[in-house]
Design a protein around this motif. Structure first.
Motif, mmCIF file in Angstrom:
data_model
loop_
_atom_site.group_PDB
_atom_site.id
_atom_site.type_symbol
_atom_site.label_atom_id
_atom_site.label_comp_id
_atom_site.label_asym_id
_atom_site.label_seq_id
_atom_site.Cartn_x
_atom_site.Cartn_y
_atom_site.Cartn_z
ATOM 1 N N LEU A 1 18.664 -4.026 -24.297
ATOM 2 C CA LEU A 1 18.864 -5.680 -24.453
ATOM 3 C C LEU A 1 18.455 -6.422 -23.302
ATOM 4 O O LEU A 1 18.017 -5.823 -22.313
ATOM 5 C CB LEU A 1 20.774 -5.522 -24.283
ATOM 6 N N PRO A 2 18.263 -7.768 -23.442
ATOM 7 C CA PRO A 2 17.820 -8.540 -22.759
ATOM 8 C C PRO A 2 18.836 -8.534 -21.702
ATOM 9 O O PRO A 2 20.066 -8.350 -21.720
ATOM 10 C CB PRO A 2 17.876 -10.053 -23.315
ATOM 11 N N VAL A 3 18.477 -8.803 -20.526
ATOM 12 C CA VAL A 3 19.262 -8.726 -19.265
ATOM 13 C C VAL A 3 19.884 -10.197 -19.133
ATOM 14 O O VAL A 3 19.347 -11.267 -18.978
ATOM 15 C CB VAL A 3 18.472 -8.552 -17.924
ATOM 16 N N THR A 4 21.442 -10.112 -19.143
ATOM 17 C CA THR A 4 22.267 -11.185 -19.312
ATOM 18 C C THR A 4 22.592 -11.583 -17.951
ATOM 19 O O THR A 4 23.348 -12.674 -17.729
ATOM 20 C CB THR A 4 23.016 -11.351 -20.296
ATOM 21 N N GLY A 5 22.735 -10.564 -17.095
ATOM 22 C CA GLY A 5 23.296 -10.661 -15.838
ATOM 23 C C GLY A 5 22.614 -9.686 -14.770
ATOM 24 O O GLY A 5 22.738 -8.617 -15.078
ATOM 25 N N ILE A 6 22.524 -10.031 -13.439
ATOM 26 C CA ILE A 6 21.898 -9.175 -12.405
ATOM 27 C C ILE A 6 22.048 -10.039 -11.173
ATOM 28 O O ILE A 6 21.845 -10.931 -11.110
ATOM 29 C CB ILE A 6 20.254 -8.984 -12.767
#
Length: 182
Positions: A159-164
């Motif tokens: 998935l696209p990274v939505t939080g890191i």
């Protein structure tokens, strides 16, 4: 328990064997004797829990060095994760190779991560929670990490990274020599 070797040395995927009836089921998730038979660490000093509210959250790639190097036994209690481990042991036949699998609350699968491996995961569902045992206490001075999107590793996150975290974004890319830790 059913032990399956992923494509990296000394790690294990562990599936539970359910014994059930109309009330539900019972299953072992850890057995010191069976773990020892598979060459796994059997003494754990800490249990951690991590919750991520948003699908696409990425945590990793983390590891501890020196005497703080730790084994982990990771299980998803709610939701689902795409779990990745990377072998950082210079003398290993699977050095810098990675293994990835889905851990979810439905099948209750676990992964054993030996010392000398980086570990990270991405949540596949909102409100995901994992629990993991570790064989060594957390040591901030021994904490290290790898860039989650390092081209050398070739990890394809689903998935696209939505939080890191800012810390996870700041881990270095691998050099030609590789990590000098194990």
């Amino acid at each position: 328990m059913i032990f399956t070797q992923p494509p990296v040395s000394d790690a294990w995927i562990i599936d539970i064997e359910r014994r059930g009836d109309d009330r539900g089921f019972f299953a072992r998730t850890m057995c010191k004797d069976e773990f020892a038979e598979h060459g796994m660490i059997t003494d754990y000093v800490q249990q951690n829990s991590a919750f991520s509210a948003q699908r696409g959250t990425l945590r990793g790639m983390h590891f501890q060095t020196g005497s703080a190097a730790e084994a982990k036994l990771v299980r998803c209690l709610r939701g689902a994760i795409f779990d990745v481990i990377v072998d950082l042991r210079h003398r290993s036949p699977t050095y810098l190779k990675h293994a990835a699998l889905e851990l979810n609350a439905e099948d209750r699968r676990q992964i054993y991560v030996p010392p000398g491996f980086a570990h990270g995961y991405q949540t596949l569902m909102d409100d995901t929670e994992i629990s993991y045992l570790v064989s060594a206490p957390y040591s901030p001075a021994a904490e290290e990490g790898l860039k989650f999107d390092d081209r050398t590793l070739g990890i394809v996150w689903p998935l696209p990274v939505t939080g890191i975290s800012a810390k996870d974004l700041s881990w270095p890319a691998l050099t030609a020599e590789g990590p000098p830790f194990f």
